[in-house]
Design a protein around this motif. Structure first.
Motif, mmCIF file in Angstrom:
data_model
loop_
_atom_site.group_PDB
_atom_site.id
_atom_site.type_symbol
_atom_site.label_atom_id
_atom_site.label_comp_id
_atom_site.label_asym_id
_atom_site.label_seq_id
_atom_site.Cartn_x
_atom_site.Cartn_y
_atom_site.Cartn_z
ATOM 1 N N PHE A 6 -12.663 -39.471 66.733
ATOM 2 C CA PHE A 6 -12.335 -38.310 67.569
ATOM 3 C C PHE A 6 -13.079 -38.352 68.904
ATOM 4 O O PHE A 6 -12.614 -37.802 69.885
ATOM 5 C CB PHE A 6 -12.661 -37.014 66.821
ATOM 6 C CG PHE A 6 -11.609 -36.648 65.811
ATOM 7 C CD1 PHE A 6 -10.358 -36.220 66.221
ATOM 8 C CD2 PHE A 6 -11.859 -36.746 64.452
ATOM 9 C CE1 PHE A 6 -9.365 -35.888 65.308
ATOM 10 C CE2 PHE A 6 -10.873 -36.416 63.528
ATOM 11 C CZ PHE A 6 -9.632 -35.988 63.960
ATOM 12 N N TYR A 24 -13.174 -34.307 58.785
ATOM 13 C CA TYR A 24 -12.167 -35.140 59.450
ATOM 14 C C TYR A 24 -12.893 -36.334 60.070
ATOM 15 O O TYR A 24 -13.525 -36.191 61.111
ATOM 16 C CB TYR A 24 -11.461 -34.373 60.577
ATOM 17 C CG TYR A 24 -10.621 -33.186 60.165
ATOM 18 C CD1 TYR A 24 -10.588 -32.738 58.847
ATOM 19 C CD2 TYR A 24 -9.857 -32.514 61.105
ATOM 20 C CE1 TYR A 24 -9.822 -31.642 58.491
ATOM 21 C CE2 TYR A 24 -9.084 -31.418 60.754
ATOM 22 C CZ TYR A 24 -9.079 -30.980 59.450
ATOM 23 O OH TYR A 24 -8.311 -29.899 59.107
ATOM 24 N N GLU A 26 -11.500 -39.496 60.884
ATOM 25 C CA GLU A 26 -10.731 -40.093 61.977
ATOM 26 C C GLU A 26 -9.393 -39.374 62.093
ATOM 27 O O GLU A 26 -8.929 -38.764 61.128
ATOM 28 C CB GLU A 26 -10.512 -41.578 61.718
ATOM 29 C CG GLU A 26 -9.921 -41.860 60.375
ATOM 30 C CD GLU A 26 -9.903 -43.348 60.074
ATOM 31 O OE1 GLU A 26 -8.801 -43.872 59.867
ATOM 32 O OE2 GLU A 26 -10.984 -43.960 60.078
ATOM 33 N N PRO A 27 -8.779 -39.434 63.278
ATOM 34 C CA PRO A 27 -7.523 -38.702 63.438
ATOM 35 C C PRO A 27 -6.395 -39.302 62.599
ATOM 36 O O PRO A 27 -6.367 -40.514 62.380
ATOM 37 C CB PRO A 27 -7.205 -38.848 64.927
ATOM 38 C CG PRO A 27 -8.156 -39.836 65.483
ATOM 39 C CD PRO A 27 -9.233 -40.092 64.499
ATOM 40 N N THR A 28 -5.506 -38.451 62.144
ATOM 41 C CA THR A 28 -4.323 -38.952 61.440
ATOM 42 C C THR A 28 -3.335 -39.446 62.499
ATOM 43 O O THR A 28 -3.535 -39.212 63.701
ATOM 44 C CB THR A 28 -3.651 -37.840 60.612
ATOM 45 O OG1 THR A 28 -3.179 -36.843 61.528
ATOM 46 C CG2 THR A 28 -4.620 -37.207 59.634
ATOM 47 N N GLN A 31 -2.021 -36.908 64.900
ATOM 48 C CA GLN A 31 -3.081 -36.487 65.828
ATOM 49 C C GLN A 31 -3.308 -37.552 66.911
ATOM 50 O O GLN A 31 -3.466 -37.222 68.089
ATOM 51 C CB GLN A 31 -4.373 -36.216 65.056
ATOM 52 C CG GLN A 31 -4.261 -34.969 64.182
ATOM 53 C CD GLN A 31 -5.280 -34.901 63.059
ATOM 54 O OE1 GLN A 31 -6.192 -35.715 62.972
ATOM 55 N NE2 GLN A 31 -5.116 -33.940 62.170
ATOM 56 N N GLY A 51 1.643 -31.854 55.870
ATOM 57 C CA GLY A 51 0.581 -32.637 55.232
ATOM 58 C C GLY A 51 0.107 -33.784 56.087
ATOM 59 O O GLY A 51 -0.812 -34.518 55.730
ATOM 60 N N SER A 52 0.737 -33.950 57.257
ATOM 61 C CA SER A 52 0.391 -35.081 58.116
ATOM 62 C C SER A 52 -0.818 -34.774 59.000
ATOM 63 O O SER A 52 -1.332 -35.652 59.679
ATOM 64 C CB SER A 52 1.593 -35.416 59.014
ATOM 65 O OG SER A 52 1.974 -34.252 59.727
ATOM 66 N N GLY A 53 -1.252 -33.540 58.993
ATOM 67 C CA GLY A 53 -2.362 -33.152 59.866
ATOM 68 C C GLY A 53 -1.860 -32.586 61.181
ATOM 69 O O GLY A 53 -2.554 -32.585 62.187
ATOM 70 N N LYS A 54 -0.631 -32.051 61.162
ATOM 71 C CA LYS A 54 -0.029 -31.594 62.423
ATOM 72 C C LYS A 54 -0.728 -30.357 63.003
ATOM 73 O O LYS A 54 -0.771 -30.194 64.208
ATOM 74 C CB LYS A 54 1.478 -31.360 62.269
ATOM 75 C CG LYS A 54 1.815 -30.272 61.281
ATOM 76 C CD LYS A 54 3.319 -30.190 61.089
ATOM 77 C CE LYS A 54 3.703 -29.335 59.919
ATOM 78 N NZ LYS A 54 3.268 -27.950 59.943
ATOM 79 N N THR A 55 -1.279 -29.520 62.137
ATOM 80 C CA THR A 55 -1.932 -28.315 62.669
ATOM 81 C C THR A 55 -3.078 -28.689 63.603
ATOM 82 O O THR A 55 -3.205 -28.156 64.702
ATOM 83 C CB THR A 55 -2.462 -27.437 61.519
ATOM 84 O OG1 THR A 55 -1.447 -27.349 60.532
ATOM 85 C CG2 THR A 55 -2.843 -26.068 62.012
ATOM 86 N N ASP A 307 -1.668 -24.974 51.567
ATOM 87 C CA ASP A 307 -2.426 -26.203 51.750
ATOM 88 C C ASP A 307 -3.592 -26.171 50.766
ATOM 89 O O ASP A 307 -4.607 -25.564 51.013
ATOM 90 C CB ASP A 307 -2.918 -26.245 53.201
ATOM 91 C CG ASP A 307 -3.684 -27.506 53.471
ATOM 92 O OD1 ASP A 307 -3.565 -28.443 52.675
ATOM 93 O OD2 ASP A 307 -4.405 -27.536 54.483
ATOM 94 N N ARG A 335 -1.804 -34.836 49.331
ATOM 95 C CA ARG A 335 -2.087 -34.581 50.745
ATOM 96 C C ARG A 335 -3.334 -35.325 51.172
ATOM 97 O O ARG A 335 -4.152 -35.697 50.345
ATOM 98 C CB ARG A 335 -2.257 -33.077 50.974
ATOM 99 C CG ARG A 335 -0.911 -32.380 50.947
ATOM 100 C CD ARG A 335 -1.060 -30.921 50.768
ATOM 101 N NE ARG A 335 -1.152 -30.194 52.042
ATOM 102 C CZ ARG A 335 -0.123 -29.880 52.785
ATOM 103 N NH1 ARG A 335 1.078 -30.270 52.467
ATOM 104 N NH2 ARG A 335 -0.286 -29.182 53.890
ATOM 105 N N LYS A 397 -12.214 -24.953 53.041
ATOM 106 C CA LYS A 397 -12.859 -25.529 54.223
ATOM 107 C C LYS A 397 -13.526 -24.474 55.086
ATOM 108 O O LYS A 397 -14.575 -24.687 55.656
ATOM 109 C CB LYS A 397 -11.838 -26.310 55.027
ATOM 110 C CG LYS A 397 -11.522 -27.597 54.323
ATOM 111 C CD LYS A 397 -10.729 -28.527 55.183
ATOM 112 C CE LYS A 397 -10.690 -29.887 54.535
ATOM 113 N NZ LYS A 397 -9.423 -30.552 54.690
#
Ligand code: AMP
Length: 484
Positions: A6, A24, A26-28, A31, A51-55, A307, A335, A397
């Motif tokens: 990141f 986190y 490393e970025p997905t 991201q 689930g891809s980490g889009k948020t 989630d 996920r 989290k």
């Protein structure tokens, strides 16, 4: 080039610190693709699975670019459901915690007055469902003139739920000079139209690293008579002994009925569906996320966007009628790189739905034989024992991140002319505490709340108990429950 870290995105230390605490590393992929574009304020259309980490793909750039001093919202995020709105809000608050980014969620069935009060304060990011956001726009209770980022999350769901017109009206109310990000699992024609109407030469990002369904989800199908589903369910539960499982039914009546039947069998579980009060839904989801109970019986609508970490089993007690629901449901497991299992019970009457699903995902779901009665009975005792064992409660989290944060309450607010500077002054006068340790300050009419960061809450509380602020004696206590 594949960025590994990141830090390669020139993010500020406060944001990197939150990401590290969130785990986190490393970025997905989504991201890696979206963050640089968003930081450059480009419009983007992103096709990616849940689930891809889009948020965080939009949440990180938004938190990074937010001007903390500004009072009016700088980002507006539209989500199809209240549950997703709450989840996105939590995510943004977590990412922006050390920068003191304030994010609030507005959605139906929550008192307008509470939301109006929140919106009157300094709020950097607003997340909301289209109906309620539009309501605030019409009443003039939300100021969108400073919005620089507009995010339309799960756009295909908005379309399916009939919100697309409202979305259009909201876009019209947001300044033109903004960047727009649209996220959707599929891009049907209506969504494409929306993009070409409202976006400026959007960059298209398509995340299809995995098949529609992640290969980490082990799928199984039981062909079973409707009348035998309940016995099969028990056997599957005994054998699988899930730590965290969602059982999907097609209607809320089915959910309630199955929930009762399971309870009658001594199988502790809870129900979640759209017919429940909003507060009950949220607290149910929270309990499930924390692992207070292991089995949740739910409808699609209620479970959308849930989630939950480490969800290890999904059971489709009823075959979903919509093909996409199948993908959505089973995408709740496996996920963030983990694996999981999805089991579907199909009765003869549901074969046509099943055929549609298999056509959609492009392969046949492996058929399996049910466990034998004896085999299942042998496992029952252990299953029941494990079901009751909730010793390893998961902290969600937000809680992990909040561990270092103490919210304190002060019995003075605007009416006593309390200002942020007064509070900062009193707190930084304490030896060993600096402005860095102060998070969001909320000054209401009669009371104030302050987040104390970095584990300094106790010290601040103990010292302020015996002091004055602005020469006045005030009562300072630990806030009883989180205010946001
Ligand atoms: P989303 O697709 O936004 O619903 O995110 C799915 C899950 O992945 C959530 O639990 C996130 O907290 C988690 N997540 C997002 N980004 C990362 C990352 N870079 N590393 C690890 N987990 C992540």
């Amino acid at each position: 080039m594949v960025d590994k870290n990141f830090k390669d995105y020139m993010l500020s230390n406060e944001i990197v610190k939150s990401l590290t605490l969130l785990g986190y590393k490393e970025p997905t992929e989504v991201q890696r693709e979206v963050m640089p574009l968003a930081l450059e304020r480009k419009d983007v259309v992103v096709k990616s699975q849940t689930g891809s980490g889009k948020t965080a793909a939009f949440g990180i750039p938004i938190c990074e670019t937010v001007e903390i001093e500004q009072r009016e919202p700088q980002a507006l995020i539209l989500t199809p459901t209240r549950e997703l709105a709450v989840q996105v809000k939590e995510n943004i608050n977590n990412i922006g915690r050390f920068k003191r980014v304030r994010c609030t969620a507005v959605f139906g069935k929550q008192p307008m007055t509470v939301q109006i009060r929140e919106l009157k304060q300094r709020v950097h990011v607003v997340v909301g469902t289209p109906g309620r956001v539009l309501d605030h726009i019409k009443r003039g209770t939300i100021d969108l003139q400073k919005v620089e980022y507009l995010v339309i999350d799960e756009a295909d769901k908005m379309l399916n739920m009939g919100f697309i017109e409202e979305v259009g009206s909201i876009i019209d109310a947001v300044p033109r000079n903004r960047s727009t990000m649209l996220f959707s699992a599929t891009l049907p024609e209506e969504i494409e139209k929306l993009c070409s109407k409202y976006m400026k030469s959007p960059v298209r990002v398509e995340i299809t690293p995995e098949a529609l369904v992640s290969s980490r989800v082990e799928q199984e199908l039981y062909e079973v008579e409707r009348s035998e589903k309940f016995d099969l369910l028990k056997s599957v539960l005994y054998v699988e002994k899930p730590d965290s499982c969602i059982i999907f039914c097609s209607t809320k009546d089915n959910v309630d009925e199955l929930n009762e039947r399971l309870k009658d069998e001594g199988i502790y579980c809870n129900a979640l569906h759209g017919g429940m009060e909003q507060a009950d839904r949220l607290s149910m989801m929270k309990g499930f996320k924390r692992g207070e109970f292991k089995i949740l019986v739910a409808t699609d609508v209620a479970a959308r966007g849930i989630d939950v970490e480490d969800l290890d089993l999904i059971i489709n007690y009823d075959v979903p009628v919509e093909n996409e629901s199948y993908v959505h449901r089973i995408g709740r497991t496996a996920r963030a790189g983990k694996s999981g299992k999805a089991v579907t019970f199909a009765s003869p009457g549901e074969r046509r739905y099943l055929a549609g699903i298999e056509d959609y995902i492009g392969y046949t779901i492996p058929r399996v034989e049910p466990p034998s009665r004896e085999e299942a009975q042998k496992e029952k005792k252990e299953f029941i024992t494990r079901l009751k064992d909730i010793s390893s409660l998961k902290s969600d989290k937000t809680e992990v991140l909040s561990k270092d944060v103490t919210k304190i309450y002060i019995n003075a607010g605007k009416k006593k002319k309390m200002r942020p500077g007064d509070i900062v002054g009193a707190i930084t006068a304490i030896e060993g505490v600096t402005a860095e340790d102060i998070g969001i300050i909320d000054i209401l009419d009669y009371v104030s709340y302050v987040d104390i960061l970095n584990g300094k809450g106790r010290l601040v509380l103990d010292t302020l108990r015996n002091t004055t602020i602005k020469g006045k004696e005030v009562k300072v206590e630990k806030a009883e429950k989180p205010q946001r």
